[in-house]
Design a protein around this motif. Structure first.
Motif, PDB file in Angstrom:
ATOM      1  N   ASN A  93      67.855 -53.377  17.921  1.00 51.31           N
ATOM      2  CA  ASN A  93      66.675 -52.561  18.260  1.00 51.31           C
ATOM      3  C   ASN A  93      65.411 -53.087  17.599  1.00 51.31           C
ATOM      4  O   ASN A  93      65.470 -53.754  16.560  1.00 51.31           O
ATOM      5  CB  ASN A  93      66.902 -51.117  17.797  1.00 51.31           C
ATOM      6  N   VAL A  94      64.272 -52.750  18.197  1.00 50.57           N
ATOM      7  CA  VAL A  94      62.982 -53.116  17.609  1.00 50.57           C
ATOM      8  C   VAL A  94      62.930 -52.591  16.169  1.00 50.57           C
ATOM      9  O   VAL A  94      63.273 -51.435  15.911  1.00 50.57           O
ATOM     10  CB  VAL A  94      61.822 -52.515  18.445  1.00 50.57           C
ATOM     11  N   GLY A  95      62.547 -53.441  15.230  1.00 45.09           N
ATOM     12  CA  GLY A  95      62.456 -53.039  13.826  1.00 45.09           C
ATOM     13  C   GLY A  95      63.722 -53.325  13.023  1.00 45.09           C
ATOM     14  O   GLY A  95      63.713 -53.247  11.802  1.00 45.09           O
ATOM     15  N   ASP A  96      64.808 -53.652  13.726  1.00 40.00           N
ATOM     16  CA  ASP A  96      66.042 -54.007  12.996  1.00 40.00           C
ATOM     17  C   ASP A  96      65.839 -55.345  12.287  1.00 40.00           C
ATOM     18  O   ASP A  96      65.205 -56.259  12.831  1.00 40.00           O
ATOM     19  CB  ASP A  96      67.228 -54.143  13.966  1.00 40.00           C
ATOM     20  N   PHE A  97      66.379 -55.443  11.091  1.00 42.97           N
ATOM     21  CA  PHE A  97      66.284 -56.714  10.364  1.00 42.97           C
ATOM     22  C   PHE A  97      67.594 -56.991   9.637  1.00 42.97           C
ATOM     23  O   PHE A  97      68.424 -56.098   9.441  1.00 42.97           O
ATOM     24  CB  PHE A  97      65.130 -56.675   9.350  1.00 42.97           C
ATOM     25  N   LYS A  98      67.737 -58.243   9.250  1.00 41.84           N
ATOM     26  CA  LYS A  98      68.873 -58.671   8.434  1.00 41.84           C
ATOM     27  C   LYS A  98      68.352 -59.734   7.486  1.00 41.84           C
ATOM     28  O   LYS A  98      67.502 -60.548   7.880  1.00 41.84           O
ATOM     29  CB  LYS A  98      69.956 -59.256   9.349  1.00 41.84           C
ATOM     30  N   THR A  99      68.806 -59.736   6.244  1.00 39.71           N
ATOM     31  CA  THR A  99      68.461 -60.831   5.345  1.00 39.71           C
ATOM     32  C   THR A  99      69.675 -61.726   5.188  1.00 39.71           C
ATOM     33  O   THR A  99      70.828 -61.281   5.312  1.00 39.71           O
ATOM     34  CB  THR A  99      68.007 -60.319   3.969  1.00 39.71           C
ATOM     35  N   PHE A 100      69.420 -62.982   4.941  1.00 43.36           N
ATOM     36  CA  PHE A 100      70.505 -63.959   4.780  1.00 43.36           C
ATOM     37  C   PHE A 100      69.954 -65.107   3.955  1.00 43.36           C
ATOM     38  O   PHE A 100      68.729 -65.276   3.872  1.00 43.36           O
ATOM     39  CB  PHE A 100      70.963 -64.457   6.171  1.00 43.36           C
ATOM     40  N   ASP A 101      70.829 -65.871   3.328  1.00 40.81           N
ATOM     41  CA  ASP A 101      70.360 -67.015   2.537  1.00 40.81           C
ATOM     42  C   ASP A 101      70.879 -68.313   3.127  1.00 40.81           C
ATOM     43  O   ASP A 101      72.044 -68.409   3.512  1.00 40.81           O
ATOM     44  CB  ASP A 101      70.856 -66.919   1.089  1.00 40.81           C
ATOM     45  N   LEU A 102      70.006 -69.310   3.181  1.00 37.63           N
ATOM     46  CA  LEU A 102      70.434 -70.664   3.525  1.00 37.63           C
ATOM     47  C   LEU A 102      70.417 -71.420   2.206  1.00 37.63           C
ATOM     48  O   LEU A 102      69.344 -71.757   1.691  1.00 37.63           O
ATOM     49  CB  LEU A 102      69.445 -71.273   4.528  1.00 37.63           C
ATOM     50  N   GLY A 103      71.595 -71.644   1.622  1.00 33.63           N
ATOM     51  CA  GLY A 103      71.633 -72.148   0.245  1.00 33.63           C
ATOM     52  C   GLY A 103      70.900 -71.153  -0.643  1.00 33.63           C
ATOM     53  O   GLY A 103      71.243 -69.977  -0.693  1.00 33.63           O
ATOM     54  N   ARG A 104      69.834 -71.612  -1.310  1.00 31.51           N
ATOM     55  CA  ARG A 104      69.078 -70.689  -2.171  1.00 31.51           C
ATOM     56  C   ARG A 104      67.823 -70.150  -1.484  1.00 31.51           C
ATOM     57  O   ARG A 104      67.026 -69.467  -2.120  1.00 31.51           O
ATOM     58  CB  ARG A 104      68.639 -71.433  -3.435  1.00 31.51           C
ATOM     59  N   VAL A 105      67.643 -70.495  -0.218  1.00 24.99           N
ATOM     60  CA  VAL A 105      66.414 -70.075   0.465  1.00 24.99           C
ATOM     61  C   VAL A 105      66.629 -68.732   1.166  1.00 24.99           C
ATOM     62  O   VAL A 105      67.479 -68.614   2.050  1.00 24.99           O
ATOM     63  CB  VAL A 105      65.989 -71.154   1.498  1.00 24.99           C
ATOM     64  N   PRO A 106      65.863 -67.709   0.770  1.00 22.09           N
ATOM     65  CA  PRO A 106      66.059 -66.387   1.377  1.00 22.09           C
ATOM     66  C   PRO A 106      65.376 -66.294   2.744  1.00 22.09           C
ATOM     67  O   PRO A 106      64.243 -66.733   2.923  1.00 22.09           O
ATOM     68  CB  PRO A 106      65.376 -65.445   0.376  1.00 22.09           C
ATOM     69  N   LEU A 107      66.102 -65.728   3.720  1.00 21.75           N
ATOM     70  CA  LEU A 107      65.589 -65.610   5.090  1.00 21.75           C
ATOM     71  C   LEU A 107      65.507 -64.139   5.496  1.00 21.75           C
ATOM     72  O   LEU A 107      66.266 -63.306   5.000  1.00 21.75           O
ATOM     73  CB  LEU A 107      66.507 -66.349   6.070  1.00 21.75           C
ATOM     74  N   LEU A 108      64.603 -63.870   6.406  1.00 20.17           N
ATOM     75  CA  LEU A 108      64.444 -62.512   6.947  1.00 20.17           C
ATOM     76  C   LEU A 108      64.449 -62.624   8.469  1.00 20.17           C
ATOM     77  O   LEU A 108      63.588 -63.289   9.052  1.00 20.17           O
ATOM     78  CB  LEU A 108      63.119 -61.920   6.454  1.00 20.17           C
TER      79      LEU A 108
ATOM     80  N   ASN B 115      61.915 -65.296   3.653  1.00 24.80           N
ATOM     81  CA  ASN B 115      61.802 -63.945   3.073  1.00 24.80           C
ATOM     82  C   ASN B 115      60.982 -64.047   1.789  1.00 24.80           C
ATOM     83  O   ASN B 115      61.484 -63.829   0.681  1.00 24.80           O
ATOM     84  CB  ASN B 115      63.208 -63.405   2.814  1.00 24.80           C
ATOM     85  N   SER B 116      59.707 -64.389   1.965  1.00 23.43           N
ATOM     86  CA  SER B 116      58.867 -64.691   0.825  1.00 23.43           C
ATOM     87  C   SER B 116      57.432 -64.324   1.177  1.00 23.43           C
ATOM     88  O   SER B 116      56.905 -64.759   2.215  1.00 23.43           O
ATOM     89  CB  SER B 116      58.992 -66.193   0.534  1.00 23.43           C
ATOM     90  N   CYS B 117      56.819 -63.519   0.339  1.00 23.09           N
ATOM     91  CA  CYS B 117      55.454 -63.052   0.600  1.00 23.09           C
ATOM     92  C   CYS B 117      54.473 -64.226   0.514  1.00 23.09           C
ATOM     93  O   CYS B 117      54.581 -65.075  -0.379  1.00 23.09           O
ATOM     94  CB  CYS B 117      55.104 -61.984  -0.425  1.00 23.09           C
ATOM     95  N   THR B 118      53.524 -64.261   1.447  1.00 23.59           N
ATOM     96  CA  THR B 118      52.580 -65.388   1.474  1.00 23.59           C
ATOM     97  C   THR B 118      51.485 -65.234   0.424  1.00 23.59           C
ATOM     98  O   THR B 118      50.617 -66.088   0.306  1.00 23.59           O
ATOM     99  CB  THR B 118      51.945 -65.527   2.877  1.00 23.59           C
ATOM    100  N   HIS B 119      51.526 -64.144  -0.351  1.00 25.77           N
ATOM    101  CA  HIS B 119      50.591 -64.030  -1.476  1.00 25.77           C
ATOM    102  C   HIS B 119      51.120 -64.835  -2.664  1.00 25.77           C
ATOM    103  O   HIS B 119      50.724 -65.964  -2.874  1.00 25.77           O
ATOM    104  CB  HIS B 119      50.356 -62.546  -1.833  1.00 25.77           C
ATOM    105  N   ARG B 120      52.078 -64.288  -3.396  1.00 22.78           N
ATOM    106  CA  ARG B 120      52.567 -64.989  -4.587  1.00 22.78           C
ATOM    107  C   ARG B 120      54.041 -65.384  -4.473  1.00 22.78           C
ATOM    108  O   ARG B 120      54.657 -65.774  -5.458  1.00 22.78           O
ATOM    109  CB  ARG B 120      52.373 -64.091  -5.815  1.00 22.78           C
ATOM    110  N   GLY B 121      54.585 -65.237  -3.280  1.00 22.30           N
ATOM    111  CA  GLY B 121      55.963 -65.690  -3.068  1.00 22.30           C
ATOM    112  C   GLY B 121      57.033 -64.689  -3.462  1.00 22.30           C
ATOM    113  O   GLY B 121      58.212 -65.048  -3.566  1.00 22.30           O
ATOM    114  N   ASN B 122      56.651 -63.442  -3.673  1.00 22.42           N
ATOM    115  CA  ASN B 122      57.658 -62.425  -3.991  1.00 22.42           C
ATOM    116  C   ASN B 122      58.616 -62.244  -2.801  1.00 22.42           C
ATOM    117  O   ASN B 122      58.198 -62.308  -1.643  1.00 22.42           O
ATOM    118  CB  ASN B 122      56.923 -61.103  -4.278  1.00 22.42           C
TER     119      ASN B 122
END
Ligand code: FES
Ligand SMILES: [Fe+2]
Length: 368
Positions: free
Chosen positions: A26-41, A55-62
């Motif tokens: 559904n619209v708005g559904d999400f899943k997080t996953f990691d590729l090695g150490r890289v977090p994905l959204l 999965n990293s904020c474009t401000h300071r990378g949080n």
């Protein structure tokens, strides 16, 4: 070594399975996953499209999202409250009047990872020279993978079992999949040997198995033999495995559709998410049958695969000795590897190791 594997393989020119669109229906559904150490959204936008972001904020990378899955109207980074739409655009950033003079909000959306889909299966690559997905998979994969994904990929998520194996990703990759009738006591208890079948090596370390399904015989071990009933229509293709290099194993066995999404965590840990699916067109009875079969037969506590955790760990420990570990079954040459193999041949493993050598830039010593 693990760092080099991350660079050359996981962040290199390979495609990696990170999910199926049925996990975010559904619209708005999400899943997080990691590729090695890289977090994905992975997010389904208002336009219905599924996108994969870092999965990293474009401000300071949080790290933006920490839940494994869920539904959001937008993604909020809690650090300085930047807000991102489901499609990744930066929609609000408090205090932007005081930002650097060249700041432009439209340039700070979440970064997308290059992704592609095959019947809803989502794959990503961070490599610069990764071949197009179809070419990378190899044509041998297409027919089996289509059938495994229900013919058209219109799947419905039933649930997950998540397990961490104490083995590195290579040990997992080398030992999941081909061993069912020999290792698993459940197969023997039910006198459950597969019928005619084949194994085929495709491009880039990818591998396909198919076997005719010989129904298990209930030898009195089961209180309820309907557990092992086959309700599908094509026993000739009743058992299928597709292994996509490096870590994805996908299985259709009896009426179970099981996609295993793996994460290479470290030199001693591989996390595997066993995701179980039904088909969108299933009636309630078939759906319940699939749930019962999936949760009782496969996965870390499944009757026909519970030995996996032990064998992955024992392989990992045993291979630390200076002794030799050799492949034998069906192996006629260590250098010339035929594509068409028997169901349980270990030649398919050799093909994957050859591919590993290539990706890591290793040379074969002494021709063996
Ligand atoms: S790091 Fe995300 S808002 Fe600052
Ligand atoms: Fe197994």
């Amino acid at each position: 070594m693990f760092e080099k594997e991350l660079e050359n393989i996981f962040y290199g020119d390979c495609w990696h399975v990170v999910g199926h669109v049925a996990e975010v229906p559904n619209v708005g559904d999400f899943k997080t996953f990691d590729l090695g150490r890289v977090p994905l959204l992975i997010s389904r936008g208002k336009d219905g499209q599924v996108r994969v972001f870092y999965n990293s904020c474009t401000h300071r990378g949080n790290q933006v999202e920490v839940s494994a899955s869920g539904n959001r109207k937008e993604f909020e980074c809690p650090y300085h409250r930047w807000l991102f739409s489901l499609e990744g655009a930066l929609t609000a950033c408090p205090g932007s009047k005081e930002f650097a003079p060249d700041f432009k909000q439209e340039n700070f959306g979440l970064l997308e990872v290059k992704s592609a889909q095959f019947l809803g299966l989502i794959l990503v690559t961070m490599g610069k020279n990764t071949p197009p997905l179809a070419e990378w998979m190899g044509e041998e994969v297409t027919s089996t993978l289509s059938a495994l994904l229900g013919g058209d990929g219109r799947l419905k998520l039933l649930g997950y079992q998540k397990v961490s194996y104490n083995v590195d990703w290579k040990g997992y990759n080398d030992n999941d999949g081909y061993h069912a009738p020999m290792l698993h006591a459940g197969f023997r208890m039910l006198n459950w040997q597969g019928g005619k079948g084949f194994q085929r090596m495709a491009a880039n370390g990818n591998l396909v198995f198919e076997a005719e399904l010989k129904p298990a015989q209930d030898n009195g071990f089961l209180k309820d033999p309907s557990l092992i009933a086959f309700k599908g229509s094509d026993p000739a293709r009743g058992s299928m495995i597709v292994q996509l290099y490096p870590t994805t194993v996908m299985v259709k066995h009896l009426d179970m559709i099981n996609l295993r999404f793996a994460i290479a965590r470290s030199e001693e840990e591989t996390e595997v998410h066993y995701a179980y699916f039904a088909h969108e067109d299933d009636d309630e009875e078939l759906l319940q049958h699939r749930i019962r079969q999936s949760s009782n037969l496969l996965g870390p506590c499944g009757m026909i695969s519970m030995e996996d955790a032990a064998i992955f760990r024992r392989i990992f420990i045993g291979n630390k000795t200076p002794g030799v570990a050799e492949f034998q079954k069906g192996v006629t040459s260590f250098t010339e590897l035929p594509a068409d193999l028997k169901q349980n041949d270990e030649t398919g493993n050799l093909g994957r190791w050859e591919h590993y050598r290539k990706l890591m830039g290793f040379k074969r010593e002494g021709g063996k």
